[in-house]
Design an enzyme around this catalytic site. Structure first.
Site, PDB file in Angstrom:
ATOM      1  N   VAL A 199       0.794  -1.091   0.076  1.00 45.34           N
ATOM      2  CA  VAL A 199      -0.021  -0.039   0.086  1.00 45.34           C
ATOM      3  C   VAL A 199       0.906   1.292  -0.005  1.00 45.34           C
ATOM      4  O   VAL A 199       0.340   2.211  -0.240  1.00 45.34           O
ATOM      5  CB  VAL A 199      -0.823   0.163   1.252  1.00 45.34           C
ATOM      6  CG1 VAL A 199      -2.006  -0.994   0.761  1.00 45.34           C
ATOM      7  CG2 VAL A 199      -0.404   0.135   2.482  1.00 45.34           C
ATOM      8  N   LYS A 200       2.235   1.306   0.001  1.00 43.64           N
ATOM      9  CA  LYS A 200       3.034   2.407   0.147  1.00 43.64           C
ATOM     10  C   LYS A 200       3.351   2.787  -1.332  1.00 43.64           C
ATOM     11  O   LYS A 200       2.910   2.225  -2.091  1.00 43.64           O
ATOM     12  CB  LYS A 200       4.218   2.157   1.128  1.00 43.64           C
ATOM     13  CG  LYS A 200       3.753   1.671   2.490  1.00 43.64           C
ATOM     14  CD  LYS A 200       3.137   2.420   3.421  1.00 43.64           C
ATOM     15  CE  LYS A 200       2.648   1.826   4.717  1.00 43.64           C
ATOM     16  NZ  LYS A 200       3.484   1.256   5.697  1.00 43.64           N
ATOM     17  N   HIS A 201       4.231   3.757  -1.246  1.00 46.78           N
ATOM     18  CA  HIS A 201       4.458   4.293  -2.505  1.00 46.78           C
ATOM     19  C   HIS A 201       5.080   3.645  -3.683  1.00 46.78           C
ATOM     20  O   HIS A 201       4.883   3.569  -4.589  1.00 46.78           O
ATOM     21  CB  HIS A 201       5.383   5.696  -2.353  1.00 46.78           C
ATOM     22  CG  HIS A 201       4.516   6.845  -1.474  1.00 46.78           C
ATOM     23  ND1 HIS A 201       4.591   6.954  -0.328  1.00 46.78           N
ATOM     24  CD2 HIS A 201       3.967   7.883  -2.292  1.00 46.78           C
ATOM     25  CE1 HIS A 201       3.732   8.028   0.094  1.00 46.78           C
ATOM     26  NE2 HIS A 201       3.530   8.553  -0.884  1.00 46.78           N
TER      27      HIS A 201
END
Ligand SMILES: *Cc1c(COP(=O)(O)O)cnc(C)c1O
Length: 403
Positions: A199-201
């Site tokens: 879900v992170k960049h």
């Protein structure tokens, strides 16, 4: 073409805005990423090979830090950071009330005590003006969390850390690519921590990174991720290449070469990922900054936000229901909303271990009742964005007092 909106909420048996749920966050993987992983899988090195240093080097350059150390998760990165700065049993570390549990858990891993500081109601970032009152002779560090992707007020935090001789740690797991007064996150604190959860960049499946300018800290980080084994080559060559020493307690927190290859490939796409997140956020801002029932968080003018999360505050005083019902109704419409986060000290484990109670951080507690996270990711289309806006309108107006 506008969708035909059923007035009846999906939760009451109406037609949902979407039939499949739009997740609040999602990775974006393309053919380059897959090829990069396959190449390493066909090589001699699956772990402890050349891709580790290559990823670390590219990452440290991207964030403007001297050193970067890759580890197996953001949580491992936080744990390693606590070890590297010498957190020991009884040491106190200041953390914001609203964050992912791992920010505080890492202090407890080392036997330390997390001291919770309230957040600013408009940004949900640690309130620098409340930090000083929580400093004691046992305080060793402050962990600042760049909540949602907005950098904390680093000038103020650095000044406090310097005055009291504390380490300033950035939990920058939300903020890869963000900037504070033009300076990239990753170069603003003594030690900065990143996560590569999907879900992170950018993602490596699981994975994390720590950046620092301090060579001694970097050395301790490398020790910690590899069982506490000293990698002093000079010593090894003197005593024979088979010889190594465990000089401290460490873990196996290594990241694999194929994950680092994925990370390198993803890192090249970071500017494009940030651009896409900004397009989504700007559309949301446009609609929600003038909305009767929701209010976006405030973004300071001296930052470049990286929009890991898009969080709005519900005007519950103008509605006939609570956040839980809004949450359920939006999920029923096919919008994968989320809540970030319950104040950490209200988790049962923390209540049990530290006897923390409601009332400790009143702003965090009252904001917690009102916040809801809307989907944002580099994988979202403008149709997805419109679905979210339609669903928020449909649900909040239904429960609004003036409908
Ligand atoms: C994601 C995250 C972590 C932990 O990262 P993992 O890679 O999932 O272990 C820590 N802190 C914050 C604020 C995060 O969002």
């Amino acid at each position: 073409m506008m969708k035909e909106i059923s007035a009846k909420l999906a939760i009451d048996g109406g037609t949902p805005i979407r039939t499949s749920v739009l997740p609040y966050g999602h990775h974006f993987i393309d053919e380059d990423d897959i090829a990069a992983v396959v190449e390493v899988l066909c090589s001699d090195w699956l772990t402890t090979g050349p891709k580790i240093a290559e990823f670390e080097e590219a990452f440290s350059q991207m964030v403007g830090a001297r050193k970067a150390v890759a580890v197996s998760s953001g949580t491992a990165a936080l744990h390693a950071a606590m070890y590297a700065i010498g957190i020991e049993p009884g040491d106190e570390v200041i953390v914001p009330a609203i964050t992912f549990a791992a920010t505080a858990n890492c202090v407890v891993f080392q036997g330390g005590i997390p001291i919770f500081v309230d957040v600013d109601k408009d940004t949900l970032l640690i309130d620098p003006h409340q930090v000083e009152a929580k400093i004691s002779p046992r305080t060793k560090a402050i962990i600042a969390v760049d909540y949602a992707g907005q950098p904390c007020e680093y000038d103020l935090l650095r000044e406090i850390a310097q005055r009291y001789g504390l380490f300033l740690i950035a939990d920058a797991c939300h903020a890869l690519g963000a900037k504070y007064k033009g300076q990239p996150v990753g170069s603003l604190a003594d030690v900065s921590v990143f996560s590569f959860h999907p879900v992170k960049h950018i993602t490596t499946g699981e994975g994390g990174m720590i950046t620092t300018d301090d060579e001694r800290v970097a050395h301790r980080l490398r020790l910690f991720r590899n069982h506490g084994i000293s990698t002093d080559h000079h010593e090894r060559s003197l005593k024979g290449s088979f010889y190594y020493e465990v000089v401290d307690l460490g873990y196996n927190y290594r990241l694999t070469d194929f994950q680092c290859a994925l990370g390198l490939s993803q890192l090249r796409k970071l500017p494009e990922f940030l651009r896409r997140r900004h397009i989504v956020a700007e559309r949301y801002n446009q609609v929600f900054s003038a909305h009767p029932f929701v209010e976006p968080l405030v973004v300071r003018s001296d930052v470049f936000h990286s929009y890991h999360l898009y969080v709005v505050r519900l005007h519950l005083d103008r509605m006939i229901t609570d956040r839980a019902q809004i949450f359920r109704a939006l999920r029923a419409e096919g919008i994968g909303v989320n809540v970030h986060y319950l104040p950490v000290y209200l988790h049962p484990y923390y209540r049990r271990l530290f006897a923390t109670k409601p009332g400790l951080c009143p702003v965090a507690e009252s904001m917690y009742q009102r916040i809801i996270t809307l989907p944002i990711s580099a994988a979202m289309t403008m149709e997805d964005v419109d679905d979210v806006i339609l669903a928020v309108d449909k649900v909040t107006r239904y429960y609004g007092r003036c409908n």
